[in-house]
Each structure stands twice: as C-alpha cells, then as structure tokens.
Design a protein around this motif. Structure first.
Motif: not given
Length: 233
Positions: A126-143
């Motif tokens: 789940f995190y890996y997929t979101v990280s491909l769309l969102v370049k900012n790791p902090s924003v990805t973690l929050i989402i």
C-alpha cells in the motif's frame, strides 16, 4: 509504517527532482519489469527484517531475564454469540452462555507471526503504491497512516483489510465477538490481506509503467530528437 517510510521509497526517491537516478537506470539495457521487481523485493526484504528484529528484541530480552515460560500456556479465545436473525439492533452478548476455548501459546504465537508477516507485506504494498504517486515521503506516510486509521475505525467486516491490523484481537476472537461477525477469523484475514496485497502490487506496477516510465520515455525521446537535430546542424 516506520519501516515503510525507511525502506519503501527506493523508486520514488530516484524519481524526485533532486535525484535523477532513474535516468541512469533507464538508459541501460535492463528489463524495466525486472527493475521494478528487484526494487520492490529489496525494500520488502528489508522491512521484513526490520519487523523481525522488532519482534525478536523483546522475546530475547524476556528469555534472558525471566525466560519465556511454558509454550503450552493457555490463551483464551472468544467464540461469541451468533448474530440475531431479527437484525443487528437485537445482537446481545451473554457472558454466561457464550462459548469460548483455549489454545496453546505456541499456536497463538505461530498464528501471530504469520499474520504479522502478511499484514506487513500488505501495508508495504500500500505504501509503495502511494509513494509512486506522491514524491514526498512524509506526505506518503501521512496519507497511508490516515487511511489506515480510518480503515481501523470503520465497523469491522471480513473484506476490510484494515480490520486485521489489531492482531491480538483477531486471534483471541474479540473483534469478531464485539462485531457479531464470526467470519472475521485468522484464515479469512490471511486470504483478504493476500488478495489486496496482489491488487495493490499490480496497481503499483501499472503506475510505475504508465506514469514513471511513460514520463521518462517521453523525456528521453525529446532529448534524443534534440540531439539528432543538433548533430545535423
């Protein structure tokens, strides 16, 4: 999620504006599908090792201080009441008649370990997929953290993968008992998590193939055309 934040950004980090690592990889004669698989599996291996370390540290501390005790120690498992045929508003728990049973500690720990591994793989995907769309790791973690929190706050149902985040309540039957949903079990949790893991991994590969590689491919094409034009001139 901390492990995902540390190990789940190996492609998205190379796709940022500051780092141009993907330029180097994509001009090499490598299979881009294998490149994705290697990156995905390398991060997954790292996070599984990280989670295993977190699990082993308290066990080893307990072993050297007081010992682990008997692996035949009984663990209470609730069986709960069946849902009322008249509707959810008529569901009632009966402490005197609701059945329960015990399982050995070694069986409980085995199921907890398996469910932990599968849940980790799901959250990582789940995190890996979101990280491909969102370049900012902090924003990805929050989402991912926000979606996970909302998913766990919903009414527990069998096909909600976030229902199985609280592993102890799944294994001792508390979640199924309080929700009057006997289908929330260890076996169904494994099946649900594996299904959504495969789905998220497929979506992640499509995002990687269409968005990241697509953008890079267009950029390389434009650069190559400019190089050809400059040579001709």
């Amino acid at each position: 999620l901390i492990g995902c934040f540390i190990f789940g950004n190996n492609i998205s980090a190379e796709n940022s504006k500051k780092k141009k690592g993907l330029y180097f990889y994509f001009v090499q004669p490598i299979n881009r599908g294998k490149f994705f698989a290697v990156k995905y599996l390398s991060g997954l291996t790292s996070i599984l090792g990280f989670v295993l370390l977190l699990v082993l540290v308290p066990l080893l501390c307990g072993f050297f201080i007081d010992g682990l005790g008997s692996l035949q120690y009984p663990v209470l498992v609730y069986e709960g009441s069946k849902p009322s045929s008249l509707g959810p508003m008529y569901n009632r728990l009966n402490p005197l008649e609701d059945p329960f049973h015990f399982v050995n500690l070694i069986d409980y720990l085995g199921q907890a370990f398996i469910l932990t591994v599968v849940l980790t793989i799901f959250l990582y995907s789940f995190y890996y997929t979101v990280s491909l769309l969102v370049k900012n790791p902090s924003v990805t973690l929050i989402i991912v953290a926000l979606v996970t929190y909302i998913g766990t706050a919903l009414t527990p149902v069998r096909y909600n993968p976030f229902t199985y985040v609280d592993i102890h309540k799944i294994l001792n039957g508390e979640t199924a008992t309080l929700a009057f949903n006997p289908s929330i079990t260890f076996q169904n949790g494994i099946i649900t998590l594996i299904f959504f893991t495969c789905l998220l991994s497929a979506i992640g590969y499509l995002v990687y193939n269409k968005v990241i590689i697509g953008n890079r491919g267009t950029l390389f094409t434009l650069k190559n055309k400019k190089s050809v034009v400059s040579v001709k001139q």
